[in-house]
Design a protein around this motif. Structure first.
Motif, PDB file in Angstrom:
ATOM      1  N   PRO A 174       0.786  -3.268 -12.271  1.00  0.00           N
ATOM      2  CA  PRO A 174      -0.401  -3.852 -11.644  1.00  0.00           C
ATOM      3  C   PRO A 174      -0.109  -5.215 -11.028  1.00  0.00           C
ATOM      4  CG  PRO A 174      -0.983  -2.875 -13.746  1.00  0.00           C
ATOM      5  CD  PRO A 174       0.522  -2.847 -13.661  1.00  0.00           C
ATOM      6  N   GLY A 175      -0.614  -5.412  -9.817  1.00  0.00           N
ATOM      7  CA  GLY A 175      -0.412  -6.668  -9.128  1.00  0.00           C
ATOM      8  C   GLY A 175       0.913  -6.785  -8.408  1.00  0.00           C
ATOM      9  N   VAL A 176       1.802  -5.830  -8.623  1.00  0.00           N
ATOM     10  CA  VAL A 176       3.151  -5.887  -8.035  1.00  0.00           C
ATOM     11  C   VAL A 176       3.387  -4.728  -7.074  1.00  0.00           C
ATOM     12  CG1 VAL A 176       5.629  -5.828  -8.513  1.00  0.00           C
ATOM     13  CG2 VAL A 176       4.089  -7.084 -10.043  1.00  0.00           C
ATOM     14  N   ASP A 177       3.063  -3.524  -7.508  1.00  0.00           N
ATOM     15  CA  ASP A 177       3.409  -2.329  -6.749  1.00  0.00           C
ATOM     16  C   ASP A 177       2.380  -1.966  -5.682  1.00  0.00           C
ATOM     17  OD1 ASP A 177       5.757  -1.847  -8.159  1.00  0.00           O
ATOM     18  OD2 ASP A 177       4.758  -0.589  -9.644  1.00  0.00           O
ATOM     19  N   GLY A 178       2.850  -1.730  -4.468  1.00  0.00           N
ATOM     20  CA  GLY A 178       2.114  -0.933  -3.513  1.00  0.00           C
ATOM     21  C   GLY A 178       2.499   0.506  -3.781  1.00  0.00           C
ATOM     22  N   VAL A 179       1.596   1.441  -3.578  1.00  0.00           N
ATOM     23  CA  VAL A 179       1.855   2.834  -3.951  1.00  0.00           C
ATOM     24  C   VAL A 179       1.521   3.758  -2.790  1.00  0.00           C
ATOM     25  CG1 VAL A 179       1.314   4.693  -5.573  1.00  0.00           C
ATOM     26  CG2 VAL A 179       1.333   2.316  -6.366  1.00  0.00           C
ATOM     27  N   VAL A 180       2.409   4.722  -2.535  1.00  0.00           N
ATOM     28  CA  VAL A 180       2.155   5.801  -1.582  1.00  0.00           C
ATOM     29  C   VAL A 180       1.969   7.085  -2.379  1.00  0.00           C
ATOM     30  CG1 VAL A 180       3.041   7.148   0.364  1.00  0.00           C
ATOM     31  CG2 VAL A 180       3.553   4.702   0.196  1.00  0.00           C
ATOM     32  N   PHE A 181       0.833   7.735  -2.176  1.00  0.00           N
ATOM     33  CA  PHE A 181       0.522   9.010  -2.825  1.00  0.00           C
ATOM     34  C   PHE A 181       0.687  10.117  -1.798  1.00  0.00           C
ATOM     35  CE2 PHE A 181      -2.365  12.507  -3.580  1.00  0.00           C
ATOM     36  CZ  PHE A 181      -2.270  12.755  -4.941  1.00  0.00           C
ATOM     37  N   GLU A 182       1.369  11.208  -2.174  1.00  0.00           N
ATOM     38  CA  GLU A 182       1.562  12.348  -1.277  1.00  0.00           C
ATOM     39  C   GLU A 182       1.366  13.656  -2.025  1.00  0.00           C
ATOM     40  OE1 GLU A 182       4.905  11.816   1.869  1.00  0.00           O
ATOM     41  OE2 GLU A 182       5.570  10.737   0.088  1.00  0.00           O
ATOM     42  N   PHE A 183       0.643  14.556  -1.396  1.00  0.00           N
ATOM     43  CA  PHE A 183       0.528  15.930  -1.885  1.00  0.00           C
ATOM     44  C   PHE A 183       0.290  16.813  -0.670  1.00  0.00           C
ATOM     45  CE2 PHE A 183      -1.924  19.631  -3.350  1.00  0.00           C
ATOM     46  CZ  PHE A 183      -1.004  20.161  -4.250  1.00  0.00           C
ATOM     47  N   GLY A 184       1.315  17.541  -0.268  1.00  0.00           N
ATOM     48  CA  GLY A 184       1.195  18.367   0.925  1.00  0.00           C
ATOM     49  C   GLY A 184       0.846  17.517   2.124  1.00  0.00           C
ATOM     50  N   ARG A 185      -0.245  17.872   2.804  1.00  0.00           N
ATOM     51  CA  ARG A 185      -0.659  17.116   3.981  1.00  0.00           C
ATOM     52  C   ARG A 185      -1.492  15.883   3.634  1.00  0.00           C
ATOM     53  NH1 ARG A 185      -6.002  18.155   5.448  1.00  0.00           N
ATOM     54  NH2 ARG A 185      -7.033  19.870   4.319  1.00  0.00           N
ATOM     55  N   TYR A 186      -1.787  15.682   2.362  1.00  0.00           N
ATOM     56  CA  TYR A 186      -2.598  14.547   1.933  1.00  0.00           C
ATOM     57  C   TYR A 186      -1.697  13.346   1.660  1.00  0.00           C
ATOM     58  CZ  TYR A 186      -6.098  18.195   1.238  1.00  0.00           C
ATOM     59  OH  TYR A 186      -6.956  19.251   1.418  1.00  0.00           O
ATOM     60  N   ARG A 187      -2.068  12.208   2.203  1.00  0.00           N
ATOM     61  CA  ARG A 187      -1.255  11.014   2.002  1.00  0.00           C
ATOM     62  C   ARG A 187      -2.125   9.773   2.088  1.00  0.00           C
ATOM     63  NH1 ARG A 187       4.103   8.990   5.416  1.00  0.00           N
ATOM     64  NH2 ARG A 187       5.248   8.249   3.598  1.00  0.00           N
ATOM     65  N   SER A 188      -1.825   8.797   1.257  1.00  0.00           N
ATOM     66  CA  SER A 188      -2.554   7.525   1.300  1.00  0.00           C
ATOM     67  C   SER A 188      -1.683   6.441   0.696  1.00  0.00           C
ATOM     68  CB  SER A 188      -3.876   7.631   0.526  1.00  0.00           C
ATOM     69  OG  SER A 188      -3.634   7.944  -0.838  1.00  0.00           O
ATOM     70  N   THR A 189      -2.068   5.208   0.952  1.00  0.00           N
ATOM     71  CA  THR A 189      -1.366   4.079   0.344  1.00  0.00           C
ATOM     72  C   THR A 189      -2.341   2.961   0.035  1.00  0.00           C
ATOM     73  OG1 THR A 189       0.554   2.602   0.545  1.00  0.00           O
ATOM     74  CG2 THR A 189      -0.812   2.880   2.509  1.00  0.00           C
ATOM     75  N   PHE A 190      -2.020   2.189  -0.973  1.00  0.00           N
ATOM     76  CA  PHE A 190      -2.692   0.939  -1.279  1.00  0.00           C
ATOM     77  C   PHE A 190      -1.633  -0.154  -1.321  1.00  0.00           C
ATOM     78  CE2 PHE A 190      -6.559   2.690  -3.839  1.00  0.00           C
ATOM     79  CZ  PHE A 190      -7.332   2.702  -2.688  1.00  0.00           C
ATOM     80  N   LEU A 191      -1.893  -1.275  -0.668  1.00  0.00           N
ATOM     81  CA  LEU A 191      -1.041  -2.448  -0.794  1.00  0.00           C
ATOM     82  C   LEU A 191      -1.203  -3.044  -2.196  1.00  0.00           C
ATOM     83  CD1 LEU A 191      -1.785  -4.210   2.613  1.00  0.00           C
ATOM     84  CD2 LEU A 191       0.278  -2.936   2.007  1.00  0.00           C
ATOM     85  N   PRO A 192      -0.228  -3.842  -2.640  1.00  0.00           N
ATOM     86  CA  PRO A 192      -0.366  -4.474  -3.963  1.00  0.00           C
ATOM     87  C   PRO A 192      -1.638  -5.319  -4.090  1.00  0.00           C
ATOM     88  CG  PRO A 192       1.885  -4.683  -3.166  1.00  0.00           C
ATOM     89  CD  PRO A 192       1.085  -4.124  -2.028  1.00  0.00           C
ATOM     90  N   GLN A 193      -2.143  -5.852  -2.973  1.00  0.00           N
ATOM     91  CA  GLN A 193      -3.346  -6.677  -3.015  1.00  0.00           C
ATOM     92  C   GLN A 193      -4.556  -5.928  -3.568  1.00  0.00           C
ATOM     93  OE1 GLN A 193      -0.893  -6.669  -0.733  1.00  0.00           O
ATOM     94  NE2 GLN A 193      -1.344  -8.050   0.964  1.00  0.00           N
ATOM     95  N   VAL A 194      -4.547  -4.588  -3.489  1.00  0.00           N
ATOM     96  CA  VAL A 194      -5.707  -3.805  -3.938  1.00  0.00           C
ATOM     97  C   VAL A 194      -5.872  -3.875  -5.455  1.00  0.00           C
ATOM     98  CG1 VAL A 194      -6.724  -1.477  -3.944  1.00  0.00           C
ATOM     99  CG2 VAL A 194      -5.558  -2.320  -1.918  1.00  0.00           C
TER     100      VAL A 194
END
Length: 226
Positions: A160-180
């Motif tokens: 928490p507070g450090v990682d930005g995360v990319v989520f992927e499942f098939g055609r679904y994809r999203s990301t949150f910057l660490p600021q979130v």
């Protein structure tokens, strides 16, 4: 890839932005490997580059900052960035790149203009708004695949507070910057909203889920000027 979302009660988490160029071929991308200490030296310059690009796009001609030649090694190196615009603490636009596929200066300029004029969540920024708009530039590290055996395992690995995360499942994809993490400080909550942002149910999980994480060097006008 569109990343606008309608997460109930977490509108601040939308500052994670629209990702441009995220589905490029592997041969078109390069590692985001800019030296952190070099980035820290040039944070104010990166902000000036972003603001200058927006100003010129809105019809107010502004020359690039004079010290730009002194940072040529950083600015011409491949880099991935996000540019976030805020007004009075509220998101006004945010677009970025997950992979380095062009010189950092070009990436910042393109994402700054896109955040101002082409974020689908907002009407285009106007010249009259520019002076009340604060600019934030985040330069991304290289992506790191996150190995896990279950969702619980994945949540335990997040920082928490450090990682930005990319989520992927098939055609679904999203990301949150660490600021979130500032709005969603608990890993399970963070992940649930990230899945919703991708267009999936907050409790969704399947064997095909892939996660990557990254860190950012963040520079913000209000912080740099203080």
């Amino acid at each position: 890839m569109r990343t606008d979302t309608t997460v109930p009660g977490a509108r601040a988490a939308e500052r994670s932005a629209q990702v441009k160029g995220a589905a490029r071929r592997a041969g078109d991308t390069q590692q985001n490997a800019l030296p952190p200490w070099r980035l820290d030296e040039h944070g104010p310059l990166l902000l000036q580059i972003a603001r200058t690009a927006i100003s010129n796009a809105l019809g107010r001609a502004v020359a690039l900052p004079e010290p730009i030649s002194e940072a040529a090694d950083v600015l011409q190196a491949p880099g991935a960035s996000f540019v976030t615009l805020n007004q009075h603490g509220q998101l006004r636009g945010c677009i970025g790149s997950l992979q380095a596929h062009r010189p950092l200066i070009q990436d910042i300029q393109a994402n700054a203009v896109a955040a101002a004029l082409h974020d689908p969540r907002f009407t285009p920024l106007t010249l009259s708004e520019l002076d009340i708009t604060t600019v934030e530039v985040s330069v991304l590290s290289a992506m790191q695949p996150l190995p896990f055996t279950s969702e619980a395992d994945a949540l335990a690995l997040l920082r928490p507070g450090v990682d930005g995360v990319v989520f992927e499942f098939g055609r679904y994809r999203s990301t949150f910057l660490p600021q979130v993490w500032e709005q969603l400080p608990k890993p399970r909550q963070f992940m649930a909203h990230l899945k919703q942002k991708a267009g999936l149910a907050p409790d969704f999980w399947a064997p095909g889920v892939r996660l990557q994480r990254y860190t950012v060097h963040k520079f913000k006008e209000s912080e740099v000027s203080s």
